[in-house]
Design an enzyme around this catalytic site. Structure first.
Site, PDB file in Angstrom:
ATOM      1  N   TYR A 140      17.384  54.233  89.046  1.00  0.00           N
ATOM      2  CA  TYR A 140      16.691  54.612  90.278  1.00  0.00           C
ATOM      3  C   TYR A 140      16.393  53.345  91.073  1.00  0.00           C
ATOM      4  CZ  TYR A 140      13.078  56.592  93.332  1.00  0.00           C
ATOM      5  OH  TYR A 140      12.338  56.995  94.417  1.00  0.00           O
ATOM      6  N   ASP A 159      17.837  44.976  89.973  1.00  0.00           N
ATOM      7  CA  ASP A 159      16.642  45.659  90.469  1.00  0.00           C
ATOM      8  C   ASP A 159      15.552  45.451  89.420  1.00  0.00           C
ATOM      9  OD1 ASP A 159      14.598  47.376  91.055  1.00  0.00           O
ATOM     10  OD2 ASP A 159      15.905  48.979  91.793  1.00  0.00           O
ATOM     11  N   LYS A 167       6.011  46.536  93.138  1.00  0.00           N
ATOM     12  CA  LYS A 167       4.547  46.519  93.168  1.00  0.00           C
ATOM     13  C   LYS A 167       3.864  45.452  92.295  1.00  0.00           C
ATOM     14  CE  LYS A 167       6.217  50.521  90.961  1.00  0.00           C
ATOM     15  NZ  LYS A 167       6.960  51.631  91.498  1.00  0.00           N
TER      16      LYS A 167
HETATM   17  N1  HOZ Z   1       9.195  56.903  90.970  1.00  0.00           N
HETATM   18  C1  HOZ Z   1       8.007  56.420  90.367  1.00  0.00           C
HETATM   19  C2  HOZ Z   1       8.198  56.033  88.962  1.00  0.00           C
HETATM   20  N2  HOZ Z   1       9.424  55.461  88.603  1.00  0.00           N
HETATM   21  C3  HOZ Z   1       6.889  57.407  90.468  1.00  0.00           C
HETATM   22  C4  HOZ Z   1       6.024  57.059  91.587  1.00  0.00           C
HETATM   23  C5  HOZ Z   1       4.776  57.930  91.726  1.00  0.00           C
HETATM   24  O1  HOZ Z   1       4.894  59.153  91.568  1.00  0.00           O
HETATM   25  O2  HOZ Z   1       3.726  57.399  92.009  1.00  0.00           O
END
Ligand code: HOZ
Length: 427
Positions: free
Chosen positions: A142, A237, A265
């Site tokens: 992802y 990534d 983040k």
């Molecule tokens: N796609 C995020 C984890 N790989 C989830 C983000 C969220 O729902 O805060």
């Protein structure tokens, strides 16, 4: 009805699905989302006053635990000076210097506001540099929700069981080629088919959005060699692995030097930050130096930079931080697997450093296809039990567990005891 249920009912009237990001809707585990009020160290408390030991850590960045006092202080001091300027600041220079000094492959870096933005921009830079259009990604990896990357994506897309997203014109994914994780032959075949068209191969060096899937020996090395052979760029990534597996991320951990790297983040201590960087000759093409355009008012936001600088500084100044975290995490995941075995279950635990996943399958999980053999109904049963016993795990089989330095032996024991109790319950 509890307050979380109340809030969810209100939310669903005005927010699609009641949430601002699909995984946190808890649909995959048959629950209503927990609405969180506070988080400190390894614990979170929801709107009903229920406390949890948190194994999500805001999906990675809280490697020091929530609301670390020094990070909190840094944020307050920065906020007092102004929340956003849309102008250059000294903190951005310090942040760039720090990242370049910690990650040897990063010679120049650009701050953005999220991992999605970082990846989108890194790919644009790679395409601008190589003057090629196609990219290779891996099934189950992802890279955020930009149009060209929502193809066989992991994380929420995988959780929802949809291979691609509606609303993405076919033309926008025409140049996205998919290969199989840990399968160099599938990459070699794409290069053979498009020898002069592939701008970049983008990969999560440790996959963590189809659950945690480590790279097998030779896989990342093979990607490096193929990219060199065909004149393509290798993009790591590291939105999840950066500053989590070590100060130089998965690339330091695995000893491979990518051309470009994306961060998320964790670089902002949990505040909305992302970054992309790498080879100077590629990054010098980014505007205003070159023709690859990318911009953002909130990029390098002063409060977010203060949080990130503080967190990264704490990590840098503690030479044994990652050694300790890895030792504690390794012992935890090993004990977790031992308890599964002792209960006669064939289920798998994949882990690397402080990242791990329990896969409810007897198969070895090494790619998207094997991850999908996991029984998501059993994951749902496990997750509901864990939440009921004060353990906040990812509300999806296809996400990771994140440990932090704030987790105490008692926290870890509580999680293991909850697991054992669930294993007895379903025996
Ligand atoms: N796609 C995020 C984890 N790989 C989830 C983000 C969220 O729902 O805060």
């Amino acid at each position: 009805m509890g307050r979380s249920e109340d809030l969810f009912a209100r939310a669903r009237r005005v927010i699609p699905g009641g949430v601002n990001s699909p995984v946190r809707a808890f649909r995959a585990v048959g629950m209503t989302p927990r609405f969180i009020e506070t988080a400190r160290g390894s614990h979170m408390t929801d709107a009903d006053g229920r406390a949890y030991v948190d194994f999500v850590g805001s999906w990675g960045p809280m490697v020091l635990g929530h609301a670390h006092p020094a990070v909190y202080e840094a944020v307050c001091r920065a906020a007092a000076e102004g929340l956003s300027f849309g102008a250059a600041t000294e903190r951005e220079v310090e942040m760039a210097e720090l990242v370049c000094s910690l990650v040897p492959s990063v010679e120049m870096v650009r701050m953005v506001s999220s991992g999605t933005e970082a990846v989108m921009s890194a790919l644009r830079a790679a395409r601008g540099f190589t003057r090629r259009d196609k990219i290779v990604k891996f099934d189950g990896c992802y890279h955020g929700h930009s149009d060209g990357l929502l193809v066989q994506a992991g994380s929420g897309v995988m959780t929802a069981g949809v291979p691609d997203s509606a609303g993405v014109p076919a033309g926008w994914t025409r140049d996205t080629l998919c290969a199989r994780y840990n399968d160099l032959e599938s990459v070699r075949a794409l290069f053979a088919a498009y020898p002069e068209a592939i701008a970049a191969v983008i990969v999560e060096p440790v996959a963590a959005n189809m659950g945690v899937v480590p790279p097998e020996p030779g896989f990342l090395e093979g990607l490096r060699a193929l990219c060199d052979e065909y004149g393509s760029l290798l993009i790591f990534d590291e939105v999840i692995t950066g500053f989590r597996l070590g100060l130089s991320g998965a690339q330091g951990y695995c000893g491979i030097r990518p051309d470009l790297t994306t961060f998320g983040k964790i670089i902002g201590g949990g505040m909305p930050v992302g970054a992309y960087g790498g080879r100077r000759d590629v990054m010098e093409l980014v505007a205003p130096l070159g023709p690859v355009y990318q911009a953002g008012t909130l990029s390098g936001n002063p409060v977010a930079m203060a949080a990130g600088l503080c967190q990264l500084g704490l990590l840098r100044d503690d030479p044994d931080f990652y050694g300790r975290l890895e030792a504690v995490s390794g012992a935890f995941f090993t004990e977790l697997e031992r308890r599964l075995r002792a209960a006669g279950k064939p289920w798998r635990v994949n882990h690397v450093g402080s990242l791990g996943s329990v896969f409810f399958t007897g198969e070895q999980v090494r790619d998207y296809a094997s991850a999908r053999t996991a029984d998501t109904a059993v994951y749902g049963s496990y997750a509901r039990w864990m939440f009921a016993h004060g353990i906040y795990v990812a509300p999806s089989q296809f996400e990771a567990m994140f440990l932090s330095s704030a987790h105490t032996p008692a926290d870890l024991e509580q999680a293991l005891d909850a697991l054992s109790a669930w294993l007895r319950e379903i025996a």
